[in-house]
Design an enzyme around this catalytic site. Sequence first.
Site, PDB file in Angstrom:
ATOM      1  N   ARG A 143       1.957 -11.145   5.756  1.00 46.61           N
ATOM      2  CA  ARG A 143       3.425 -11.226   5.705  1.00 46.61           C
ATOM      3  C   ARG A 143       4.095 -10.681   6.955  1.00 46.61           C
ATOM      4  O   ARG A 143       5.303 -10.794   7.111  1.00 46.61           O
ATOM      5  CB  ARG A 143       3.929 -10.486   4.469  1.00 46.61           C
ATOM      6  CG  ARG A 143       3.370 -11.040   3.162  1.00 46.61           C
ATOM      7  CD  ARG A 143       3.997 -10.363   1.974  1.00 46.61           C
ATOM      8  NE  ARG A 143       3.318 -10.722   0.736  1.00 46.61           N
ATOM      9  CZ  ARG A 143       3.682 -10.298  -0.466  1.00 46.61           C
ATOM     10  NH1 ARG A 143       4.716  -9.480  -0.582  1.00 46.61           N
ATOM     11  NH2 ARG A 143       3.017 -10.657  -1.536  1.00 46.61           N
ATOM     12  N   HIS A 193      -4.664 -14.545   9.870  1.00 44.47           N
ATOM     13  CA  HIS A 193      -3.681 -13.454   9.867  1.00 44.47           C
ATOM     14  C   HIS A 193      -4.213 -12.182  10.525  1.00 44.47           C
ATOM     15  O   HIS A 193      -3.677 -11.096  10.292  1.00 44.47           O
ATOM     16  CB  HIS A 193      -3.246 -13.157   8.432  1.00 44.47           C
ATOM     17  CG  HIS A 193      -2.660 -14.343   7.724  1.00 44.47           C
ATOM     18  ND1 HIS A 193      -1.490 -14.945   8.144  1.00 44.47           N
ATOM     19  CD2 HIS A 193      -3.098 -15.047   6.643  1.00 44.47           C
ATOM     20  CE1 HIS A 193      -1.224 -15.968   7.345  1.00 44.47           C
ATOM     21  NE2 HIS A 193      -2.172 -16.054   6.439  1.00 44.47           N
ATOM     22  N   PRO A 217       0.832  -1.209   0.000  1.00 47.27           N
ATOM     23  CA  PRO A 217       0.000   0.000   0.000  1.00 47.27           C
ATOM     24  C   PRO A 217       0.867   1.260   0.000  1.00 47.27           C
ATOM     25  O   PRO A 217       1.809   1.379   0.777  1.00 47.27           O
ATOM     26  CB  PRO A 217      -0.790  -0.122   1.310  1.00 47.27           C
ATOM     27  CG  PRO A 217      -0.782  -1.588   1.614  1.00 47.27           C
ATOM     28  CD  PRO A 217       0.530  -2.098   1.130  1.00 47.27           C
ATOM     29  N   GLU A 218       0.553   2.176  -0.917  1.00 50.29           N
ATOM     30  CA  GLU A 218       1.298   3.432  -1.013  1.00 50.29           C
ATOM     31  C   GLU A 218       0.467   4.552  -0.392  1.00 50.29           C
ATOM     32  O   GLU A 218      -0.603   4.312   0.167  1.00 50.29           O
ATOM     33  CB  GLU A 218       1.636   3.721  -2.481  1.00 50.29           C
ATOM     34  CG  GLU A 218       2.457   2.638  -3.151  1.00 50.29           C
ATOM     35  CD  GLU A 218       3.891   2.571  -2.655  1.00 50.29           C
ATOM     36  OE1 GLU A 218       4.309   3.455  -1.879  1.00 50.29           O
ATOM     37  OE2 GLU A 218       4.597   1.622  -3.033  1.00 50.29           O
ATOM     38  N   ARG A 228      22.974  16.208  -7.522  1.00 49.40           N
ATOM     39  CA  ARG A 228      22.592  14.791  -7.408  1.00 49.40           C
ATOM     40  C   ARG A 228      22.754  14.080  -8.756  1.00 49.40           C
ATOM     41  O   ARG A 228      22.250  14.549  -9.779  1.00 49.40           O
ATOM     42  CB  ARG A 228      21.144  14.661  -6.945  1.00 49.40           C
ATOM     43  CG  ARG A 228      20.838  15.318  -5.605  1.00 49.40           C
ATOM     44  CD  ARG A 228      21.423  14.536  -4.442  1.00 49.40           C
ATOM     45  NE  ARG A 228      21.002  15.077  -3.173  1.00 49.40           N
ATOM     46  CZ  ARG A 228      19.959  14.639  -2.489  1.00 49.40           C
ATOM     47  NH1 ARG A 228      19.251  13.647  -2.950  1.00 49.40           N
ATOM     48  NH2 ARG A 228      19.647  15.200  -1.331  1.00 49.40           N
TER      49      ARG A 228
END
Length: 271
Positions: free
Chosen positions: A110, A91, A2-3, A152
């Site tokens: 997980r 879970h 999930p972002e 950079r």
Amino acid sequence: MPELPEVETTRRGLAPHVVGRHVVTVTVRQPRLRWPVTPQLARDLPGRRIDALTRRAKYLLLAAGDGHLLMHLGMSGRLRIVPTDTPAGLHDHLDIRLDSGQVMRLNDPRRFGCALWLQHPPDEHALIAGLGPEPLSPEFSGDWLYARSRGRRAAVKVFIMDAANVVGVGNIYASEALFEAGIHPSRPAGRIGRVRYARLAAAIKQTLARAIDAGGTTLRDYIGVDGGTGWFQLSLAVYGREGQPCPRDATSVRRRIIGQRSTFFCPRCQI
């Protein structure tokens, strides 16, 4: 994983159910997440009123008096609101029972997520202290990116995915924002000018806002609070579309590994 849009969608779905409620009990079935869930959570959180549910980067912050519960969904975690008598699944590692008769439940197959009980300001915690600005905040701008990027050599895609520069721009949304801005993802960050960074900052804001409005992106594991999926994947311009025509000029979308992540771009209109 999930972002930011998925985490923000989760926050918006949870907030009406939890803010203003009192915690009755906390049940920890599996304390071995990415970092151990300490016994203090089940001891200290019950009896407190949940004052706010906010987000910083991909972290959710549940404020309860002088304490905060910092949560991260990891690779496959999800938070749901379920009735108190809903049986726990394999879970389902953490339940926060509320005085409404509902439970906020963490499911994490997980176990890469976290639930940390903090008794100091969250901004002082090591996971948050070094983070850059929120991408949808006024503090984030093209001028900020331009100043941070001077000297950079890293690819611009790697640069904007670095949470010290801006938080929450994950792999999917980095590819999509760079496409919208017309910037090649492998171009060195220090070789992009101020005008193009203004365009990129606007593209990041627009891409993330659209994804939040669509409920996030479901490619594998993400499921929302209500059990539904995100819909932004239906609007993806380049991500996951290798070999398909670019929506601007019909050139075949290409895939390249940049920063150990699959990156999708149009070789003609992104320079």
